[in-house]
Design a protein around this motif. Structure first.
Motif, PDB file in Angstrom:
ATOM      1  N   PHE A  75       0.723  -1.359   0.063  1.00 50.26           N
ATOM      2  CA  PHE A  75      -0.130   0.137   0.014  1.00 50.26           C
ATOM      3  C   PHE A  75       0.749   1.383   0.057  1.00 50.26           C
ATOM      4  O   PHE A  75       0.513   2.254  -0.725  1.00 50.26           O
ATOM      5  N   MET A  76       1.842   1.115   0.867  1.00 51.69           N
ATOM      6  CA  MET A  76       2.764   2.258   0.738  1.00 51.69           C
ATOM      7  C   MET A  76       3.409   2.701  -0.531  1.00 51.69           C
ATOM      8  O   MET A  76       3.488   3.702  -0.890  1.00 51.69           O
ATOM      9  N   GLY A  77       3.881   1.432  -1.012  1.00 52.75           N
ATOM     10  CA  GLY A  77       4.518   1.931  -2.442  1.00 52.75           C
ATOM     11  C   GLY A  77       3.570   2.448  -3.398  1.00 52.75           C
ATOM     12  O   GLY A  77       4.085   3.320  -4.235  1.00 52.75           O
ATOM     13  N   LEU A  78       2.271   1.646  -3.695  1.00 51.48           N
ATOM     14  CA  LEU A  78       1.611   2.061  -4.766  1.00 51.48           C
ATOM     15  C   LEU A  78       0.867   3.733  -4.440  1.00 51.48           C
ATOM     16  O   LEU A  78       0.842   4.186  -5.230  1.00 51.48           O
ATOM     17  N   THR A  79       0.614   3.994  -3.315  1.00 48.89           N
ATOM     18  CA  THR A  79       0.294   5.315  -2.666  1.00 48.89           C
ATOM     19  C   THR A  79       1.418   6.336  -3.060  1.00 48.89           C
ATOM     20  O   THR A  79       1.169   7.400  -3.735  1.00 48.89           O
ATOM     21  N   LEU A  80       2.717   5.976  -2.921  1.00 50.01           N
ATOM     22  CA  LEU A  80       3.690   6.974  -3.214  1.00 50.01           C
ATOM     23  C   LEU A  80       3.628   6.922  -4.666  1.00 50.01           C
ATOM     24  O   LEU A  80       3.922   8.096  -5.341  1.00 50.01           O
ATOM     25  N   GLU A  81       3.516   5.885  -5.443  1.00 51.04           N
ATOM     26  CA  GLU A  81       3.589   6.031  -6.913  1.00 51.04           C
ATOM     27  C   GLU A  81       2.417   7.204  -7.461  1.00 51.04           C
ATOM     28  O   GLU A  81       2.812   7.902  -8.463  1.00 51.04           O
ATOM     29  N   GLN A  82       1.438   7.199  -6.881  1.00 49.05           N
ATOM     30  CA  GLN A  82       0.215   8.046  -7.250  1.00 49.05           C
ATOM     31  C   GLN A  82       0.690   9.556  -6.751  1.00 49.05           C
ATOM     32  O   GLN A  82       0.171  10.335  -7.208  1.00 49.05           O
TER      33      GLN A  82
END
Length: 452
Positions: A75-82
């Motif tokens: 979740f952390m990685g995908l949120t940062l991607e956005q």
């Protein structure tokens, strides 16, 4: 050889069935579990024994508090991607290194290291780096092999540089401290990043047509003073890295608690970038669920496979195969590394971790490498070597996922053959990094020893 086959016929047949099933294209999670159940009947294993599988799944996996870190890190990685942090940082690095030989490619490699320490999601990293930098590289006249190779290799650093999902799972399998694994992986991860940057710089200096400098002044990209822009765009990732890794290394939080800190921190960064909206949040939650479910199903299938495989004598077969070679400790280590490297052509790191690690780790723990290390320190060293080795599984054909992620965003303009050729020097660099960590264990073990 015939006697060996007669001694372990079903265990050998399980391995052969798994390899054949992989080439059939059937989902690996169901393949692992299905083969385990089928061979429990073929081997005339009591049905009651299958209760052991259920107990292992629910008691050892579903209730494992450590594995809760996996969806939180995803979740952390995908949120940062956005959040758009990566795009801003790439533009600033391009300004900083635009006139350096291979400056844009070096910027991508540096961004890969920074994002690896902030996200750790391979698919998201490769796609993000590709979408941001590949069109610019091709427009700037980069050779396709150079552009594709640096994107694919830099995007896979997240599987090694903490916070790495793979290290969390390895810690759970080997029953060793994830914090120690995180500390041990930092220098090897930076070493690989340094090897990539060195290769790019040397190649661009010798063959400038492979990585030509920017034709326009980098300052035209942004009016903000360069060093202020660099500080501004690095603040977000550095904040997240400090919050997650710092809390683990300092002993303030467990990996699971640090993952929760990272998830909240990524939401704050997305909000500051004005990218925290319902649509992005829904996409992130859905992709987090899909990725976490895939990992969990593979874990369940691999558990079923390994329990039945051991019941049929598979663990003794592997131990006899390894120790019967007559090699010394380092010879056995090289043999295991070679086997895992080859398996990486066909299997994902998750299957290799859950099927192979429990079988070979007990053998490695008992070997005397003459380094004066405890059994736990040997396992930490071994786990990092495996992690570096498994990073190549994302790059090696025919099933290197990073290659297919990259192919998917090229729009058919770059052939798969070109992408395959592009990763050859970077796989060789990874093997070089692995060799350095084998012959100089201090690269891996210095930091955990410095901060016990």
């Amino acid at each position: 050889m015939i006697e060996f086959v007669q001694q372990y016929p079903l265990a050998i047949l399980m391995v052969v069935s798994l390899l054949l099933g992989i080439f059939s294209g059937y989902p690996v999670a169901f393949l692992l579990g299905g083969i385990g159940i089928v061979f429990s009947f073929i081997g005339d294993i009591p049905v009651a024994f299958l209760g052991t599988v259920s107990s292992r799944i629910f008691g050892g996996i579903i209730e494992n508090w450590l594995l809760l870190a996996v969806p939180l890190f995803v979740f952390m990685g995908l949120t940062l991607e956005q959040s758009g942090v990566a795009k801003n940082l790439l533009l600033t690095l391009q300004r900083l290194l635009g006139r350096t030989p291979g400056g844009l490619a070096i910027s991508v490699a540096i961004l890969g290291v920074v994002m690896a320490a902030s996200t750790g999601i391979i698919g998201a990293s490769v796609v993000m780096l590709g979408l941001l930098s590949l069109p610019v590289m091709m427009k700037q006249g980069y050779k396709a092999e150079m552009a594709c190779g640096v994107i694919a290799a830099s995007g896979t650093l997240g599987i090694l540089i903490p916070p790495s999902i793979m290290l969390v799972i390895m810690g759970s399998i080997l029953q060793i401290s994830v914090g120690d694994l995180f500390k041990a992986a930092i220098i090897p991860g930076l070493l690989l990043g340094g090897l990539y940057i060195t290769y790019i710089f040397v190649t661009a200096s010798i063959k400038p047509e492979w990585a030509p400098p920017a034709s326009e002044a980098p300052e035209d990209i942004d009016d903000t003073p360069l060093y202020f822009a660099l500080l501004r765009d690095l603040m977000g990732p550095l904040f997240l890295i400090a919050a997650v890794l710092g809390s683990i290394i300092m002993g303030i939080a467990t990996p699971t608690e640090a993952a929760a800190i990272g998830a909240v921190g990524s939401l704050l960064l997305a909000a500051m970038a004005r990218q925290l909206n319902f649509e992005n949040l829904r996409t992130t939650v859905r992709n987090t669920s899909n990725t976490s479910a895939m990992i969990l199903f593979v874990v369940i299938g691999a558990t079923c496979f390994s329990v039945i495989f051991k019941r049929l004598g598979g663990d003794y077969m592997i131990e006899q195969l390894i120790t019967g070679t007559g090699f010394g400790p380092f010879g056995l280590l090289m043999l295991i590394m070679g086997i895992i490297f080859v398996l990486g052509f066909f299997l994902e790191w998750i299957e290799i971790s859950f099927v192979v690690l429990p079988l070979v780790a007990p053998v490695i723990e008992t070997l005397d490498f003459g380094l004066g290390l405890s059994g736990q320190a040997v396992l930490v060293w071994f786990a990092i070597l495996i992690a570096i080795n498994l990073q190549t599984s994302f790059l090696t054909p025919p099933f290197g996922y990073a290659l297919f992620y990259l192919k998917g965003i090229t729009g058919g303009e770059i052939s798969i053959g070109t992408i395959y050729r592009s990763i050859i020097p970077f796989v060789l660099l990874q093997v070089t990094g692995l060799a350095l960590c084998i012959y100089f264990p201090a690269i891996v073990l210095w930091l955990p020893g410095l901060m016990p």
